[in-house]
Design an enzyme around this catalytic site. Structure first.
Site, PDB file in Angstrom:
ATOM      1  N   ILE A 241       0.823  -1.212   0.000  1.00 13.12           N
ATOM      2  CA  ILE A 241       0.000   0.000   0.000  1.00 13.12           C
ATOM      3  C   ILE A 241       0.857   1.262   0.000  1.00 13.12           C
ATOM      4  O   ILE A 241       0.335   2.374  -0.012  1.00 13.12           O
ATOM      5  CB  ILE A 241      -0.977   0.021   1.201  1.00 13.12           C
ATOM      6  CG1 ILE A 241      -0.215  -0.133   2.533  1.00 13.12           C
ATOM      7  CG2 ILE A 241      -2.039  -1.033   1.060  1.00 13.12           C
ATOM      8  CD1 ILE A 241      -1.098  -0.046   3.765  1.00 13.12           C
ATOM      9  N   ASP A 352       9.268  15.661   9.556  1.00 13.60           N
ATOM     10  CA  ASP A 352       8.721  15.437   8.208  1.00 13.60           C
ATOM     11  C   ASP A 352       7.202  15.567   8.226  1.00 13.60           C
ATOM     12  O   ASP A 352       6.487  14.735   7.683  1.00 13.60           O
ATOM     13  CB  ASP A 352       9.143  14.057   7.701  1.00 13.60           C
ATOM     14  CG  ASP A 352       8.928  13.898   6.201  1.00 13.60           C
ATOM     15  OD1 ASP A 352       8.669  14.917   5.521  1.00 13.60           O
ATOM     16  OD2 ASP A 352       9.003  12.763   5.703  1.00 13.60           O
TER      17      ASP A 352
END
Length: 507
Positions: A241, A352
């Protein structure tokens, strides 16, 4: 009756299912023993709701209202019962709730980020063959270690004690894999050791016991002790995924529960990610993706909760403003701010933060992901590979990452959210963005962005980090704006997969 009372007490505190499991005690001891007062036998530790615990035994024949469990299962405390030796708990994998005796539980421990913790405690680095022989004394069949080859730099040597000798097997590199006999190939040293621990194959004997390098701790033993080591046999892997720089992200099932699994095969990278996984074991919040545990097999499997609706960028792009109202955008933004407020309170810097790293659950809860792994991903990356459009100027220029640099990134995330998933700084190259921001350029608000949200964005982009608001203030202001929006947060119509989304998510 006294004997029956003793059995009930033992069951309550030790989780045994039958009298046969009770320890045998000599009559002499029973005559001399005086039981402590009941209060002394009660557990002194009281667990608060939300505490994660590990079951110490198996209970397969529960009475009505009790919870069935296996040894090593993870449960969450919901509440203490009036009888203080029992709790109502929720099982992590089945989702079932029920009663469980306090004596059958121990608290799940956060893993310490200990530099001595090693996935490869048997790896001794640069030692000579003679030193390896000395380490493997006295002789013991199957005692082993792995070292770097002195004669062939870049190769490894597997050293195994057998009989009175120590056999040295050169480990060769072939097309990105490791091999001893050029017949069986391994993705890393952990994979090789795991294989020869089960099957001797081309070597003299199965690997039985590792010779641990002085000063190291076995990560496998520590993960098991703390309750974070999962069983590979209970994991079923499905489709990929996602994919990061260090490995694939796979969908899977663990004991029937949908999970997402990050697979890291490089042993050096796996060791770096282990340090960050230790951080994840300390973090428990509704708006953070939950770590379920770790599996050691051909590297490192990090098993996390599966968040069904994918990342926030794709969620918004596939629905757009016709289906997602402003209140829902505010709700998502508030969820992220609250997750980041929690990380900020724990003095953890994400590094991030971006909409691609926010996942959306079935009931439209936004969850921050990769919060424990960001630091590991930064190791080995130079500044040219940082996510420039999301990174604060001081982090780009000086490598200085703080909660305030996360706040800058949050401002960019707000822009992504209220533009329904557009890439920030459209039509600008990374070099242009870096230079323009340094000179004071800031993005215009997206079309239809509420004025107060634009003000928040701008406050996140203050050049001086100290002038940027903390996440606590950002969450407060977003909550206030959500209340003033009036309309409930909603996603109308059908999802991209054809399923119907909830039409309303009350703030």
């Amino acid at each position: 009756m006294a004997g029956r009372g003793s059995l009930v007490s033992w069951r309550a505190f030790h989780g045994c299912d039958s009298a046969e499991e009770l320890p045998r005690v000599s009559p002499r001891f029973l005559r001399a023993w005086h039981p402590p007062p009941v209060s002394a036998r009660m557990p002194t530790r009281r667990w608060a709701p939300g505490t994660q615990c590990i079951t110490k035994c198996e209970h397969t024949r529960p009475k009505p209202g009790e919870l069935a469990f296996r040894k090593g299962d993870v449960v969450t405390i919901l509440e203490a019962c009036e009888n203080k030796s029992w709790y109502r708990v929720k099982h992590h994998t089945s989702g079932q709730e029920g009663l469980l005796a306090a004596g059958a539980l121990r608290e799940r421990e956060a893993l310490s980020a200990d530099p001595k913790l090693s996935l490869m405690p048997w790896f001794h680095g640069k030692i000579s063959g003679q030193e390896a022989v000395q380490q493997l004394q006295p002789p013991e069949d199957g005692l082993f270690l792995v070292r770097e080859s002195a004669r062939h730099p870049g190769d490894y040597v597997l050293c195994v004690s057998f009989g009175r000798d120590v056999i040295h097997y050169r480990v060769l590199h072939r097309d990105g894999h490791l091999t001893i006999d050029e017949a069986v190939f391994f993705c890393n040293l952990m994979d090789m050791v795991e294989h020869y621990s089960k099957d001797k194959g081309a070597i003299c004997t199965k690997l039985v016991r590792p010779k641990r390098k002085h000063g190291t701790k076995s990560a496998e033993e520590e993960l098991a002790r703390a309750g974070w080591l999962l069983n590979l046999q209970h994991l079923t892997l499905g489709a990929q995924i996602g994919e990061g720089e260090f490995g694939a992200v796979l969908q899977g099932e663990y004991l029937g529960q949908k999970v997402a699994v990050k697979n890291i095969k490089c042993d050096v990278t796996a060791q770096a990610f282990l340090d960050e996984t230790a951080v994840m074991t300390k973090m428990q919040h509704e708006n953070l993706v939950r770590l379920l545990g770790v599996i050691l097999h051909q590297g490192l499997y990090i098993v996390m909760e599966h968040v069904s609706k994918g990342n926030l960028v794709n969620f918004l792009r596939t629905r757009g403003r016709a289906l997602v109202n402003t209140a829902q955008l505010l709700q998502f933004s508030l969820h992220v701010a609250e997750g980041m407020e929690y990380l900020e309170s724990k003095k953890l810097v994400h590094r991030d933060l971006a909409a691609r790293n926010i996942l959306v659950s079935e009931d439209l809860v936004a969850k921050v992901s990769d919060f424990g792994l960001a630091k590991a991903e930064r190791k080995g990356l130079d500044s040219s590979r940082l996510p420039v459009k999301w990174t604060a100027p001081e982090a780009l220029k000086h490598g200085k990452f703080t909660s305030k640099s996360d706040v800058w990134s949050f401002g960019v995330l707000l822009w992504e959210v209220f533009s329904y998933g557009r890439a920030p700084y459209p039509k600008m190259s990374l070099k242009e963005v870096s230079e323009a921001v340094e000179k004071g350029y800031r993005m215009e608000p997206p079309e239809g962005c509420p004025g107060p949200v634009h003000v928040l964005m701008s406050s996140c982009w203050e050049a001086e980090p100290a002038r940027r608001p903390p996440f606590r203030k950002l969450a407060e202001k977003l909550a206030r704006e959500l209340r003033s929006a009036g309309a409930p947060a909603s996603v109308s119509g059908q999802d991209a997969d054809g399923s119907t989304s909830p039409r309303s998510q009350e703030p």
